[in-house]
Write an enzyme that holds these catalytic residues in place. Structure first.
Site, PDB file in Angstrom:
ATOM      1  N   HIS A  18       0.877  -1.347   0.126  1.00  0.00           N
ATOM      2  CA  HIS A  18      -0.049   0.038  -0.030  1.00  0.00           C
ATOM      3  C   HIS A  18       0.781   1.349   0.034  1.00  0.00           C
ATOM      4  O   HIS A  18       0.194   2.222  -0.043  1.00  0.00           O
ATOM      5  CB  HIS A  18      -0.979  -0.028   1.138  1.00  0.00           C
ATOM      6  N   ASP A  76      -0.361  -7.619   0.649  1.00  0.00           N
ATOM      7  CA  ASP A  76       0.055  -5.905   0.899  1.00  0.00           C
ATOM      8  C   ASP A  76       1.621  -6.259   0.845  1.00  0.00           C
ATOM      9  O   ASP A  76       2.459  -6.156   1.848  1.00  0.00           O
ATOM     10  CB  ASP A  76      -0.433  -5.744   2.462  1.00  0.00           C
ATOM     11  N   GLY A  93       3.115   5.657  10.553  1.00  0.00           N
ATOM     12  CA  GLY A  93       4.396   5.962  10.691  1.00  0.00           C
ATOM     13  C   GLY A  93       5.268   4.677  10.738  1.00  0.00           C
ATOM     14  O   GLY A  93       6.555   4.840  10.350  1.00  0.00           O
ATOM     15  N   SER A 112       4.343   1.555   8.909  1.00  0.00           N
ATOM     16  CA  SER A 112       4.057   0.600   8.040  1.00  0.00           C
ATOM     17  C   SER A 112       5.268   0.402   7.069  1.00  0.00           C
ATOM     18  O   SER A 112       6.177   1.193   7.084  1.00  0.00           O
ATOM     19  CB  SER A 112       2.895   1.049   7.129  1.00  0.00           C
ATOM     20  N   SER A 118       1.788  -4.179   7.906  1.00  0.00           N
ATOM     21  CA  SER A 118       0.718  -3.734   7.096  1.00  0.00           C
ATOM     22  C   SER A 118      -0.104  -2.926   7.459  1.00  0.00           C
ATOM     23  O   SER A 118      -0.387  -1.874   7.061  1.00  0.00           O
ATOM     24  CB  SER A 118      -0.086  -5.259   6.630  1.00  0.00           C
TER      25      SER A 118
END
Length: 476
Positions: free
Chosen positions: A213, A237, A316, A318, A333
């Site tokens: 993402h 993801d 912050g 991910s 994720s």
């Protein structure tokens, strides 16, 4: 104990009693203090209990992998309970496995549970917004479907529409509202386009893997500069970024305490194992694995096959790195909650990313592994690199001819912490047939076969983990 389980019990007891694989014997060096400190803080353990728990988790992981191979279709999953004891589900008659491994009779095998979850995944388009996710729950031998407490009927209708056996499903009410952690920086920061940030998950050959993402295929990055060469979200993801010349990927993870953790491999840790995450917003935090193969419904769509954990995270974080000791597990994720009150965080398994894009994880030691002791005198050596689940034919994708009878000796050295297997094959006139194999849960294998003249080849298989390997060969 039934006769069918006696060999299994013996093998398991050997692992638990301390007969570990070479990978398990190699303890982390410089980062012990860092990992122990974080585990103590986040799990409320003193130093001795934290050290004991980490060592037990490593032994349990080795045991679980060995039992999965030996039980095959009877394997009902393995998990570590709150007391630190490894439990193995077995279909059919069962009894306690001696010396630290407990068995329990289960109705469904791990494969059966995965099939139920796969059926739900196949009907993801029918999943209502009130269902934030579903996952295989090994301790209860069911597939858990989460739903808003006020809308249980919608969850039951979703399960019914998928055609799965309702008896295999357990419904759990939750107020969880997962969302991707997009405004992020993980192990180290990188920028996407002109605005958003994400984090380097794990360095690989030519770049790094991260959350899907974070950017679409073709998007550019800076600090380090690079390009998204692949990206999948939702559904999955994951993504990988190829970095430009001048950037040097290394097998390390930022510990946000002024140092780094050296990545040793990507061997899957069992449910219940201790894991730690690196993220730039909240730093280094630890927890445990609650489930694998979890499906999560984000506002953008459902992602399947995730690792569900008790590790906290915030926007912050991910794309950041999830580790079990020094073994890479996944990239951040999304999730719910925060690091003040706690929460649930999901991770895309790293081995799936490596396999999807044919990448090799970089480890801290670097270089090519040496052959096992006793194999340094091999006549020839062949080097290669495999992603988890991959395989290679040696020598050089071809075969060799032996014109006399004698011993064929193959010595394989895989990356630390991985499970690489070795097969010697002989041409029988119509197909390649296995004539010798080494398929223990270790990174290194040796096979010896006294054969007649003919055509031979070796097959190297990355059963779990990824990285570089060396194959030493001696022919008659």
């Amino acid at each position: 104990m039934s006769a069918s389980l006696r060999p299994l019990a013996l093998a398991a007891a050997l692992v638990v009693a301390g007969t570990l694989t070479p990978a398990a014997q190699a303890a982390p060096a410089d980062q012990d203090a860092l990992i122990l400190s974080a585990v103590q803080r986040d799990l409320g353990l003193d130093a001795d209990r934290a050290r004991t728990r980490l060592a037990a988790d490593r032994r349990s992981g080795d045991t679980a992998r060995a039992l999965r191979k030996q039980l095959d279709s009877r394997f009902g999953g393995a998990w570590i309970d709150s007391s630190g004891t490894l439990t193995v589900g077995v279909t059919g008659k069962s009894a306690d496995v001696a010396r630290g491994v407990r068995t329990t009779l289960v109705q469904r095998s791990e494969r059966d549970l995965d099939a139920v979850k796969s059926a739900l995944d196949a009907h993801v388009a029918k999943a209502p917004k009130s269902v934030p996710g579903w996952y295989v729950d090994l301790p209860t031998n069911t597939v858990v479907v989460k739903s808003r407490p006020s809308e249980p009927a919608a969850a039951r209708a979703f399960v019914a529409s998928s055609g799965v056996d309702a008896a295999a499903v357990r419904f759990v009410g939750t107020d969880e509202a997962p969302r991707p952690l997009i405004d992020v920086v993980g192990g180290n920061a990188y920028n996407i386009g002109s605005g958003s940030r994400c984090s380097v998950g794990f360095p690989v050959n030519g770049g790094f893997v991260t959350a899907g993402h974070c950017g679409s295929t073709g998007a550019s990055t800076s600090n380090p500069s690079g390009t998204f060469r692949g990206s999948s979200f939702p559904g999955n993801d994951y993504a990988w970024v190829q970095v430009a010349a001048g950037n040097t990927p290394r097998g390390l993870v930022n510990n946000y305490s002024g140092g780094t953790v050296s990545v040793a491999g990507s061997q899957d840790a069992p449910v219940g194992a201790t894991v730690c995450r690196s993220g730039s917003t909240t730093g280094w935090h630890c927890g445990t694995i609650q489930a694998r193969n979890s499906s999560v419904s984000y506002p953008q769509g459902t992602v399947t096959g995730l690792i569900q954990t008790t590790v906290c995270a915030e926007p912050g974080d991910s794309g950041g790195s999830l580790l079990a000791g020094t073994q890479a597990q996944g990239v951040t994720s999304g999730g719910s909650g925060n690091c003040r009150t706690g929460g649930t965080t999901y991770f895309q398994p790293v081995n799936e990313i490596l396999q999807a894009y044919g990448l090799s994880l970089l480890t801290g030691g670097g270089g090519t592994p040496n052959p096992p002791t006793g194999c340094q005198s091999s006549e020839t050596r062949h080097n290669g690199s495999l992603a988890a689940g991959g395989q290679a034919i040696q020598p050089n994708g071809s075969y060799y001819q032996s014109t006399v009878s004698g011993a064929h000796v193959g010595c394989l050295a895989g990356p630390s912490g991985a499970d690489f297997d070795l097969y010697l094959q002989k041409w029988n006139g119509s197909a390649w047939a296995d004539v010798a194999k080494g398929d223990s849960p270790a990174a290194s294998e040796t096979v010896t076969y006294n054969g007649t003249a003919g055509y031979y080849r070796y097959r190297v298989h990355a059963y779990s983990g990824s990285g570089a390997y060396t194959l030493g060969v001696t022919n008659p």
